[in-house]
Design a protein around this motif. Structure first.
Motif, PDB file in Angstrom:
ATOM      1  N   ASN A 282       5.585  10.444   0.616  1.00 33.19           N
ATOM      2  CA  ASN A 282       4.284  10.259  -0.008  1.00 33.19           C
ATOM      3  C   ASN A 282       3.182   9.926   0.989  1.00 33.19           C
ATOM      4  OD1 ASN A 282       4.822  10.454  -3.004  1.00 33.19           O
ATOM      5  ND2 ASN A 282       6.425   9.057  -2.321  1.00 33.19           N
ATOM      6  N   THR A 283       3.448  10.141   2.266  1.00 32.71           N
ATOM      7  CA  THR A 283       2.499   9.910   3.364  1.00 32.71           C
ATOM      8  C   THR A 283       1.829   8.542   3.286  1.00 32.71           C
ATOM      9  OG1 THR A 283       0.680  11.063   2.231  1.00 32.71           O
ATOM     10  CG2 THR A 283       2.055  12.375   3.719  1.00 32.71           C
ATOM     11  N   ILE A 284       2.655   7.513   3.121  1.00 36.40           N
ATOM     12  CA  ILE A 284       2.201   6.128   3.198  1.00 36.40           C
ATOM     13  C   ILE A 284       2.254   5.735   4.677  1.00 36.40           C
ATOM     14  CG2 ILE A 284       2.647   3.756   2.460  1.00 36.40           C
ATOM     15  CD1 ILE A 284       1.892   5.599   0.144  1.00 36.40           C
ATOM     16  N   LYS A 285       1.189   5.110   5.167  1.00 36.46           N
ATOM     17  CA  LYS A 285       1.150   4.747   6.578  1.00 36.46           C
ATOM     18  C   LYS A 285       2.222   3.716   6.912  1.00 36.46           C
ATOM     19  CE  LYS A 285      -3.710   5.638   7.396  1.00 36.46           C
ATOM     20  NZ  LYS A 285      -4.988   5.056   7.837  1.00 36.46           N
ATOM     21  N   HIS A 286       2.763   3.822   8.125  1.00 33.42           N
ATOM     22  CA  HIS A 286       3.729   2.885   8.691  1.00 33.42           C
ATOM     23  C   HIS A 286       5.018   2.759   7.868  1.00 33.42           C
ATOM     24  CE1 HIS A 286       0.324   1.874  11.172  1.00 33.42           C
ATOM     25  NE2 HIS A 286      -0.350   1.459  10.107  1.00 33.42           N
ATOM     26  N   PRO A 287       5.707   3.865   7.631  1.00 35.53           N
ATOM     27  CA  PRO A 287       6.920   3.788   6.800  1.00 35.53           C
ATOM     28  C   PRO A 287       8.023   2.920   7.406  1.00 35.53           C
ATOM     29  CG  PRO A 287       6.697   5.959   7.771  1.00 35.53           C
ATOM     30  CD  PRO A 287       5.440   5.227   8.070  1.00 35.53           C
ATOM     31  N   SER A 288       8.179   2.938   8.720  1.00 37.27           N
ATOM     32  CA  SER A 288       9.242   2.129   9.315  1.00 37.27           C
ATOM     33  C   SER A 288       8.918   0.635   9.218  1.00 37.27           C
ATOM     34  CB  SER A 288       9.502   2.529  10.765  1.00 37.27           C
ATOM     35  OG  SER A 288       8.326   2.420  11.526  1.00 37.27           O
ATOM     36  N   ALA A 289       7.646   0.276   9.297  1.00 40.89           N
ATOM     37  CA  ALA A 289       7.264  -1.131   9.142  1.00 40.89           C
ATOM     38  C   ALA A 289       7.528  -1.596   7.707  1.00 40.89           C
ATOM     39  CB  ALA A 289       5.795  -1.318   9.494  1.00 40.89           C
ATOM     40  N   TRP A 290       7.197  -0.755   6.734  1.00 39.21           N
ATOM     41  CA  TRP A 290       7.473  -1.117   5.341  1.00 39.21           C
ATOM     42  C   TRP A 290       8.973  -1.245   5.109  1.00 39.21           C
ATOM     43  CZ3 TRP A 290       4.371  -3.402   2.277  1.00 39.21           C
ATOM     44  CH2 TRP A 290       2.998  -3.174   2.334  1.00 39.21           C
ATOM     45  N   ALA A 291       9.749  -0.311   5.683  1.00 33.29           N
ATOM     46  CA  ALA A 291      11.204  -0.358   5.513  1.00 33.29           C
ATOM     47  C   ALA A 291      11.783  -1.627   6.140  1.00 33.29           C
ATOM     48  CB  ALA A 291      11.842   0.873   6.130  1.00 33.29           C
ATOM     49  N   SER A 292      11.303  -1.991   7.302  1.00 32.59           N
ATOM     50  CA  SER A 292      11.783  -3.206   7.961  1.00 32.59           C
ATOM     51  C   SER A 292      11.426  -4.443   7.157  1.00 32.59           C
ATOM     52  CB  SER A 292      11.189  -3.322   9.367  1.00 32.59           C
ATOM     53  OG  SER A 292      11.605  -2.250  10.163  1.00 32.59           O
ATOM     54  N   ALA A 293      10.208  -4.490   6.645  1.00 35.43           N
ATOM     55  CA  ALA A 293       9.778  -5.643   5.846  1.00 35.43           C
ATOM     56  C   ALA A 293      10.625  -5.778   4.584  1.00 35.43           C
ATOM     57  CB  ALA A 293       8.299  -5.514   5.485  1.00 35.43           C
ATOM     58  N   VAL A 294      10.914  -4.654   3.948  1.00 37.17           N
ATOM     59  CA  VAL A 294      11.739  -4.694   2.734  1.00 37.17           C
ATOM     60  C   VAL A 294      13.167  -5.114   3.078  1.00 37.17           C
ATOM     61  CG1 VAL A 294      12.786  -3.255   0.932  1.00 37.17           C
ATOM     62  CG2 VAL A 294      10.348  -3.081   1.419  1.00 37.17           C
ATOM     63  N   PHE A 295      13.701  -4.626   4.176  1.00 35.56           N
ATOM     64  CA  PHE A 295      15.058  -5.008   4.573  1.00 35.56           C
ATOM     65  C   PHE A 295      15.147  -6.500   4.883  1.00 35.56           C
ATOM     66  CE2 PHE A 295      18.161  -5.761   7.997  1.00 35.56           C
ATOM     67  CZ  PHE A 295      19.321  -5.451   7.306  1.00 35.56           C
ATOM     68  N   LEU A 296      14.185  -7.022   5.632  1.00 37.04           N
ATOM     69  CA  LEU A 296      14.253  -8.420   6.057  1.00 37.04           C
ATOM     70  C   LEU A 296      13.840  -9.408   4.968  1.00 37.04           C
ATOM     71  CD1 LEU A 296      12.812  -8.040   9.659  1.00 37.04           C
ATOM     72  CD2 LEU A 296      15.198  -8.430   9.001  1.00 37.04           C
ATOM     73  N   PHE A 297      12.846  -9.029   4.165  1.00 37.06           N
ATOM     74  CA  PHE A 297      12.296  -9.934   3.149  1.00 37.06           C
ATOM     75  C   PHE A 297      12.240  -9.209   1.807  1.00 37.06           C
ATOM     76  CE2 PHE A 297      10.163 -10.661   7.250  1.00 37.06           C
ATOM     77  CZ  PHE A 297      10.705 -11.898   7.564  1.00 37.06           C
ATOM     78  N   LEU A 298      13.384  -8.876   1.257  1.00 35.61           N
ATOM     79  CA  LEU A 298      13.479  -8.028   0.076  1.00 35.61           C
ATOM     80  C   LEU A 298      12.650  -8.549  -1.090  1.00 35.61           C
ATOM     81  CD1 LEU A 298      14.819  -5.536  -1.216  1.00 35.61           C
ATOM     82  CD2 LEU A 298      16.683  -7.010  -1.911  1.00 35.61           C
ATOM     83  N   ALA A 299      12.743  -9.825  -1.386  1.00 38.49           N
ATOM     84  CA  ALA A 299      12.069 -10.381  -2.565  1.00 38.49           C
ATOM     85  C   ALA A 299      10.557 -10.372  -2.432  1.00 38.49           C
ATOM     86  CB  ALA A 299      12.548 -11.810  -2.811  1.00 38.49           C
ATOM     87  N   ILE A 300      10.047 -10.364  -1.225  1.00 38.32           N
ATOM     88  CA  ILE A 300       8.603 -10.335  -0.999  1.00 38.32           C
ATOM     89  C   ILE A 300       8.142  -8.934  -0.618  1.00 38.32           C
ATOM     90  CG2 ILE A 300       6.741 -11.227   0.468  1.00 38.32           C
ATOM     91  CD1 ILE A 300       8.466 -13.792   0.759  1.00 38.32           C
ATOM     92  N   GLY A 301       8.897  -8.271   0.255  1.00 41.76           N
ATOM     93  CA  GLY A 301       8.494  -6.975   0.789  1.00 41.76           C
ATOM     94  C   GLY A 301       8.464  -5.859  -0.237  1.00 41.76           C
ATOM     95  N   LEU A 302       9.432  -5.812  -1.128  1.00 41.47           N
ATOM     96  CA  LEU A 302       9.484  -4.725  -2.107  1.00 41.47           C
ATOM     97  C   LEU A 302       8.324  -4.783  -3.103  1.00 41.47           C
ATOM     98  CD1 LEU A 302      10.982  -2.188  -2.917  1.00 41.47           C
ATOM     99  CD2 LEU A 302      12.490  -3.589  -4.320  1.00 41.47           C
ATOM    100  N   PRO A 303       8.021  -5.956  -3.680  1.00 41.95           N
ATOM    101  CA  PRO A 303       6.846  -6.001  -4.567  1.00 41.95           C
ATOM    102  C   PRO A 303       5.539  -5.695  -3.832  1.00 41.95           C
ATOM    103  CG  PRO A 303       8.239  -7.897  -4.960  1.00 41.95           C
ATOM    104  CD  PRO A 303       8.787  -7.210  -3.760  1.00 41.95           C
ATOM    105  N   LEU A 304       5.413  -6.151  -2.588  1.00 39.54           N
ATOM    106  CA  LEU A 304       4.204  -5.830  -1.819  1.00 39.54           C
ATOM    107  C   LEU A 304       4.088  -4.330  -1.571  1.00 39.54           C
ATOM    108  CD1 LEU A 304       3.995  -8.686   0.837  1.00 39.54           C
ATOM    109  CD2 LEU A 304       2.505  -8.293  -1.130  1.00 39.54           C
ATOM    110  N   TYR A 305       5.221  -3.680  -1.288  1.00 38.98           N
ATOM    111  CA  TYR A 305       5.207  -2.231  -1.080  1.00 38.98           C
ATOM    112  C   TYR A 305       4.793  -1.510  -2.358  1.00 38.98           C
ATOM    113  CZ  TYR A 305       6.680   2.543  -0.262  1.00 38.98           C
ATOM    114  OH  TYR A 305       6.692   3.911  -0.157  1.00 38.98           O
ATOM    115  N   VAL A 306       5.327  -1.929  -3.488  1.00 39.86           N
ATOM    116  CA  VAL A 306       4.974  -1.300  -4.768  1.00 39.86           C
ATOM    117  C   VAL A 306       3.476  -1.452  -5.039  1.00 39.86           C
ATOM    118  CG1 VAL A 306       5.298  -1.446  -7.275  1.00 39.86           C
ATOM    119  CG2 VAL A 306       7.275  -1.521  -5.751  1.00 39.86           C
ATOM    120  N   LEU A 307       2.942  -2.637  -4.808  1.00 35.78           N
ATOM    121  CA  LEU A 307       1.498  -2.834  -4.994  1.00 35.78           C
ATOM    122  C   LEU A 307       0.685  -1.974  -4.039  1.00 35.78           C
ATOM    123  CD1 LEU A 307       1.370  -6.703  -5.471  1.00 35.78           C
ATOM    124  CD2 LEU A 307       1.046  -4.938  -7.219  1.00 35.78           C
ATOM    125  N   HIS A 308       1.147  -1.867  -2.800  1.00 37.46           N
ATOM    126  CA  HIS A 308       0.442  -1.039  -1.814  1.00 37.46           C
ATOM    127  C   HIS A 308       0.437   0.429  -2.242  1.00 37.46           C
ATOM    128  CE1 HIS A 308      -1.066   0.279   2.037  1.00 37.46           C
ATOM    129  NE2 HIS A 308      -0.046   1.116   2.137  1.00 37.46           N
TER     130      HIS A 308
END
Length: 70
Positions: free
Chosen positions: A33-59
């Motif tokens: 879906n051409t979201i900027k910085h996919p590897s950074a989002w993936a890392s954030a979700v992996f390390l901080f799942l409970a915070i990173g995944l909802p932030l990604y969905v909002l983004h």
């Protein structure tokens, strides 16, 4: 003091697999879906799942709304 039990190997492995799967799914979704910085989002979700995944969905919702207006 409250003593907490350490997670078993099976519990740790299950948590690791869930986090890795979520991070991988976020990476491929962001790439597709051409979201900027996919590897950074993936890392954030992996390390901080409970915070990173909802932030990604909002983004993603914010990006889609912005693209719809253009």
């Amino acid at each position: 003091m409250i003593a907490t039990a350490a997670p078993t190997s099976g519990e740790f492995l299950a948590a690791f697999i869930i986090a890795a799967g979520a991070g991988t799914a976020v990476f491929f979704h962001a790439e597709r879906n051409t979201i900027k910085h996919p590897s950074a989002w993936a890392s954030a979700v992996f390390l901080f799942l409970a915070i990173g995944l909802p932030l990604y969905v909002l983004h993603v919702r914010r990006v889609r709304k912005r693209r719809a207006l253009l």
